[in-house]
Write a protein that holds these residues in place. Structure first.
Motif, PDB file in Angstrom:
ATOM      1  N   GLN A  96      -4.930   5.148  15.770  1.00  0.00           N
ATOM      2  CA  GLN A  96      -5.794   5.125  14.586  1.00  0.00           C
ATOM      3  C   GLN A  96      -4.963   4.950  13.312  1.00  0.00           C
ATOM      4  OE1 GLN A  96      -9.055   5.006  14.369  1.00  0.00           O
ATOM      5  NE2 GLN A  96      -9.648   5.520  16.464  1.00  0.00           N
ATOM      6  N   ARG A 141      -4.993   1.600  11.007  1.00  0.00           N
ATOM      7  CA  ARG A 141      -5.413   1.774   9.610  1.00  0.00           C
ATOM      8  C   ARG A 141      -4.311   1.291   8.673  1.00  0.00           C
ATOM      9  NH1 ARG A 141      -8.911   0.772   7.037  1.00  0.00           N
ATOM     10  NH2 ARG A 141     -10.272   1.702   8.579  1.00  0.00           N
ATOM     11  N   ALA A 188      -4.340  -2.562   8.648  1.00  0.00           N
ATOM     12  CA  ALA A 188      -5.542  -3.044   7.971  1.00  0.00           C
ATOM     13  C   ALA A 188      -5.445  -2.819   6.465  1.00  0.00           C
ATOM     14  CB  ALA A 188      -6.781  -2.365   8.552  1.00  0.00           C
ATOM     15  N   ASP A 189      -5.007  -1.647   6.067  1.00  0.00           N
ATOM     16  CA  ASP A 189      -4.910  -1.349   4.634  1.00  0.00           C
ATOM     17  C   ASP A 189      -3.887  -2.243   3.944  1.00  0.00           C
ATOM     18  OD1 ASP A 189      -6.853   0.599   4.904  1.00  0.00           O
ATOM     19  OD2 ASP A 189      -5.453   2.288   4.780  1.00  0.00           O
ATOM     20  N   LEU A 246      -7.471  -5.859   5.528  1.00  0.00           N
ATOM     21  CA  LEU A 246      -8.391  -6.166   6.618  1.00  0.00           C
ATOM     22  C   LEU A 246      -9.191  -4.928   7.002  1.00  0.00           C
ATOM     23  CD1 LEU A 246      -5.857  -8.193   8.805  1.00  0.00           C
ATOM     24  CD2 LEU A 246      -7.566  -9.109   7.218  1.00  0.00           C
ATOM     25  N   GLU A 247     -10.011  -5.054   8.029  1.00  0.00           N
ATOM     26  CA  GLU A 247     -10.827  -3.945   8.519  1.00  0.00           C
ATOM     27  C   GLU A 247     -10.357  -3.520   9.903  1.00  0.00           C
ATOM     28  OE1 GLU A 247     -13.358  -2.408   6.864  1.00  0.00           O
ATOM     29  OE2 GLU A 247     -12.858  -3.684   5.140  1.00  0.00           O
ATOM     30  N   VAL A 248     -10.491  -2.242  10.182  1.00  0.00           N
ATOM     31  CA  VAL A 248     -10.294  -1.741  11.539  1.00  0.00           C
ATOM     32  C   VAL A 248     -11.633  -1.859  12.247  1.00  0.00           C
ATOM     33  CG1 VAL A 248      -9.745   0.280  12.953  1.00  0.00           C
ATOM     34  CG2 VAL A 248      -8.485  -0.139  10.822  1.00  0.00           C
ATOM     35  N   SER A 249     -11.643  -2.473  13.426  1.00  0.00           N
ATOM     36  CA  SER A 249     -12.871  -2.613  14.205  1.00  0.00           C
ATOM     37  C   SER A 249     -13.132  -1.326  14.980  1.00  0.00           C
ATOM     38  CB  SER A 249     -12.744  -3.783  15.188  1.00  0.00           C
ATOM     39  OG  SER A 249     -12.559  -4.990  14.488  1.00  0.00           O
ATOM     40  N   VAL A 258      -7.604  -4.534  15.302  1.00  0.00           N
ATOM     41  CA  VAL A 258      -7.584  -5.098  13.950  1.00  0.00           C
ATOM     42  C   VAL A 258      -7.624  -6.606  14.142  1.00  0.00           C
ATOM     43  CG1 VAL A 258      -6.327  -5.362  11.784  1.00  0.00           C
ATOM     44  CG2 VAL A 258      -6.267  -3.166  12.998  1.00  0.00           C
ATOM     45  N   THR A 313      -6.622 -10.693  17.711  1.00  0.00           N
ATOM     46  CA  THR A 313      -6.816  -9.260  17.533  1.00  0.00           C
ATOM     47  C   THR A 313      -5.563  -8.517  17.966  1.00  0.00           C
ATOM     48  OG1 THR A 313      -9.176  -9.493  17.984  1.00  0.00           O
ATOM     49  CG2 THR A 313      -8.266  -7.292  18.138  1.00  0.00           C
TER      50      THR A 313
END
Length: 127
Positions: free
Chosen positions: A16, A20, A23-24, A28-31, A40, A47
């Motif tokens: 996690q 994160r 992504a940060d 981007l976003e965490v799926s 990600v 991915t």
């Protein structure tokens, strides 16, 4: 059929936290978690599936081709987070970026010790 990389598994001590972090930094976003993986998705469809691993993790290298504007934003987040960054993969030039092939590039590490790189030009593409 064209061969394309679809996904790769990234070992982490805390999937996690590592997902994160990536992504940060990249904006981007965490799926949502899928089985044991925290994905990600990169805009080109690949991915990175983070998975918890016990014991020592062998560091890998992940390079991301970004636009000049994206480099500015990402590099701003790297500096704003107080991360150490280097101009080279051997970490001999701290606090600097490179200008390889007429672009810009920087290396930094994720929480699991993987080497991450942002570049604005593919290697070998410059004059």
């Amino acid at each position: 059929m064209t061969v394309q990389l679809n996904h790769t598994i990234v070992a982490a001590h805390d999937k996690q936290t590592s997902a994160r972090f990536l992504a940060d930094i990249l904006g981007l976003e965490v799926s949502p978690q899928y089985g044991p993986f925290v994905p990600v998705r990169i805009p080109n469809g690949v991915t990175l599936d983070y998975m918890d691993a016990d014991g020592e993790i062998t560091p890998q290298h992940y390079a991301f081709l970004v636009s000049e504007d994206e480099f500015d934003a990402i590099f701003g987040r790297i500096r704003g987070s107080g991360l150490t960054y280097w101009a080279d993969p051997f970490h001999r030039s701290p606090g600097r970026i490179n200008r390889n092939d007429g672009g810009r590039g920087a290396y930094f590490e994720d929480p699991g010790g993987h080497s991450l790189e942002i570049i604005t030009r593919p290697y070998g593409s410059g004059s």
